[in-house]
Design a protein around this motif. Structure first.
Motif, mmCIF file in Angstrom:
data_model
loop_
_atom_site.group_PDB
_atom_site.id
_atom_site.type_symbol
_atom_site.label_atom_id
_atom_site.label_comp_id
_atom_site.label_asym_id
_atom_site.label_seq_id
_atom_site.Cartn_x
_atom_site.Cartn_y
_atom_site.Cartn_z
ATOM 1 N N TYR A 31 0.828 -1.209 0.000
ATOM 2 C CA TYR A 31 0.000 0.000 0.000
ATOM 3 C C TYR A 31 0.861 1.256 0.000
ATOM 4 O O TYR A 31 0.583 2.225 -0.737
ATOM 5 C CB TYR A 31 -0.929 -0.003 1.218
ATOM 6 N N MET A 32 1.899 1.283 0.820
ATOM 7 C CA MET A 32 2.746 2.468 0.905
ATOM 8 C C MET A 32 3.455 2.739 -0.420
ATOM 9 O O MET A 32 3.558 3.893 -0.869
ATOM 10 C CB MET A 32 3.778 2.294 2.022
ATOM 11 N N LEU A 33 3.946 1.686 -1.062
ATOM 12 C CA LEU A 33 4.618 1.849 -2.352
ATOM 13 C C LEU A 33 3.650 2.354 -3.419
ATOM 14 O O LEU A 33 3.992 3.240 -4.215
ATOM 15 C CB LEU A 33 5.247 0.524 -2.786
ATOM 16 N N GLU A 34 2.448 1.795 -3.444
ATOM 17 C CA GLU A 34 1.466 2.229 -4.436
ATOM 18 C C GLU A 34 1.028 3.671 -4.199
ATOM 19 O O GLU A 34 0.906 4.455 -5.145
ATOM 20 C CB GLU A 34 0.249 1.299 -4.403
ATOM 21 N N SER A 71 -9.658 2.162 1.240
ATOM 22 C CA SER A 71 -9.604 0.727 1.526
ATOM 23 C C SER A 71 -8.639 0.429 2.667
ATOM 24 O O SER A 71 -8.864 -0.506 3.446
ATOM 25 C CB SER A 71 -9.189 -0.039 0.269
ATOM 26 N N TYR A 72 -7.578 1.225 2.790
ATOM 27 C CA TYR A 72 -6.627 1.005 3.885
ATOM 28 C C TYR A 72 -7.241 1.421 5.226
ATOM 29 O O TYR A 72 -7.130 0.688 6.220
ATOM 30 C CB TYR A 72 -5.348 1.798 3.619
ATOM 31 N N CYS A 73 -7.901 2.587 5.244
ATOM 32 C CA CYS A 73 -8.498 3.062 6.500
ATOM 33 C C CYS A 73 -9.690 2.205 6.916
ATOM 34 O O CYS A 73 -9.900 1.966 8.120
ATOM 35 C CB CYS A 73 -8.923 4.524 6.352
ATOM 36 N N ALA A 74 -10.487 1.734 5.939
ATOM 37 C CA ALA A 74 -11.642 0.891 6.246
ATOM 38 C C ALA A 74 -11.276 -0.579 6.412
ATOM 39 O O ALA A 74 -12.149 -1.405 6.688
ATOM 40 C CB ALA A 74 -12.694 1.029 5.152
ATOM 41 N N ASN A 75 -9.991 -0.892 6.235
ATOM 42 C CA ASN A 75 -9.484 -2.253 6.367
ATOM 43 C C ASN A 75 -10.089 -3.211 5.334
ATOM 44 O O ASN A 75 -10.318 -4.388 5.603
ATOM 45 C CB ASN A 75 -9.729 -2.794 7.775
ATOM 46 N N TYR A 76 -10.328 -2.678 4.130
ATOM 47 C CA TYR A 76 -10.739 -3.524 3.008
ATOM 48 C C TYR A 76 -9.476 -3.950 2.256
ATOM 49 O O TYR A 76 -9.257 -3.588 1.092
ATOM 50 C CB TYR A 76 -11.697 -2.770 2.081
#
Length: 254
Positions: A31-34, A71-76
């Motif tokens: 996620y961080m790289l994207e 999606s990261y904050c909602a944990n999807y």
């Protein structure tokens, strides 16, 4: 009381789903790289060469960054990882084809990578993405929980991505058609076309400047001609005045 119970049940379902989607270290760095990659593209696009799909690229980068963050904050994590993998599977081939295109002596490799890229792009973006990803988030998710604000926003942004996929698929199919005909010399949105547009603008500016110079030269010529006519008229007047004065003096002397 019933509404409070339904809300608690809804929150319980969401929490249980969030617990099932655990965040691994590999997912975190992915996620961080994207996010860093698309953020750099968004910042660089203002100083990069503007192509045909400049507006579409801006929309794509903004939508992608928002989807990744949401999606990261909602944990999807699952759906977010699948969307990134689908996009990266064809993007890697595209960048590789560009790399071999800019090199010398790698034309066949570039053409082969372009054909593979076109197939992978069309399959992943026009078949798998709508039939698996959007169908799951839009329809199958309704079997688990009721829709909420994030549900509508998330699916609308996914559909925006799908519309952009269709737009770029049209450009790719046009390039494939030219490739099969042996007329493919550049990208449909290549830098050369943008540079040609810049050259045309420069030529237009130069023509305007030349026209302005011609106008200035004509105005100078007109001004010089008027000054010469005025000078000639003044000289003629002086000559006639001198002749008349000489004639008067001779008459008086006689």
């Amino acid at each position: 009381m019933l509404s409070i119970t339904c809300l608690q049940l809804h929150l319980h379902v969401l929490q249980s789903l969030s617990r099932l989607q655990s965040l691994e270290r590999a997912h975190f760095w992915y996620y961080m790289l994207e996010l860093g990659f698309y953020g750099s593209l968004l910042l660089r696009i203002s100083v990069d060469v503007k192509r045909k799909d400049f507006k579409e690229q801006v929309i794509h980068h903004l939508v992608t960054i928002f989807l990744l963050s949401f999606s990261y904050c909602a944990n999807y994590i699952r759906i977010g990882t699948l969307v990134m993998l689908l996009h990266d599977s064809s993007d890697i081939l595209l960048e590789s084809a560009k790399m071999f295109n800019y090199g010398t002596g790698w034309r066949k490799t570039c053409d082969s990578l372009f054909v593979v890229f076109a197939v992978v792009f069309l399959v992943t973006r026009l078949v798998i993405f709508p039939s698996r990803i959007i169908r799951t988030t839009l329809l199958l998710s309704m079997e688990v929980f009721e829709p909420f604000t994030g549900y509508y926003l998330f699916n609308v942004l996914l559909m925006v991505l799908q519309a952009l996929h269709i737009f770029w698929a049209g450009l790719i199919l046009r390039m494939v058609y030219k490739f099969l005909k042996g007329k493919l010399e550049k990208d449909e949105r290549s830098d050369e076309e943008s540079e040609a547009d810049v050259e045309e603008d420069d030529k237009g500016k130069e023509e305007k400047m030349d026209q302005g110079d011609c106008y200035c030269e004509k105005s100078k010529e007109n001004l010089n001609s008027k000054l010469s006519m005025l000078t000639n008229s003044c000289v003629l007047n002086n000559l006639t005045h001198c002749r008349s004065s000489v004639a008067n003096r001779t008459r008086k002397a006689q």
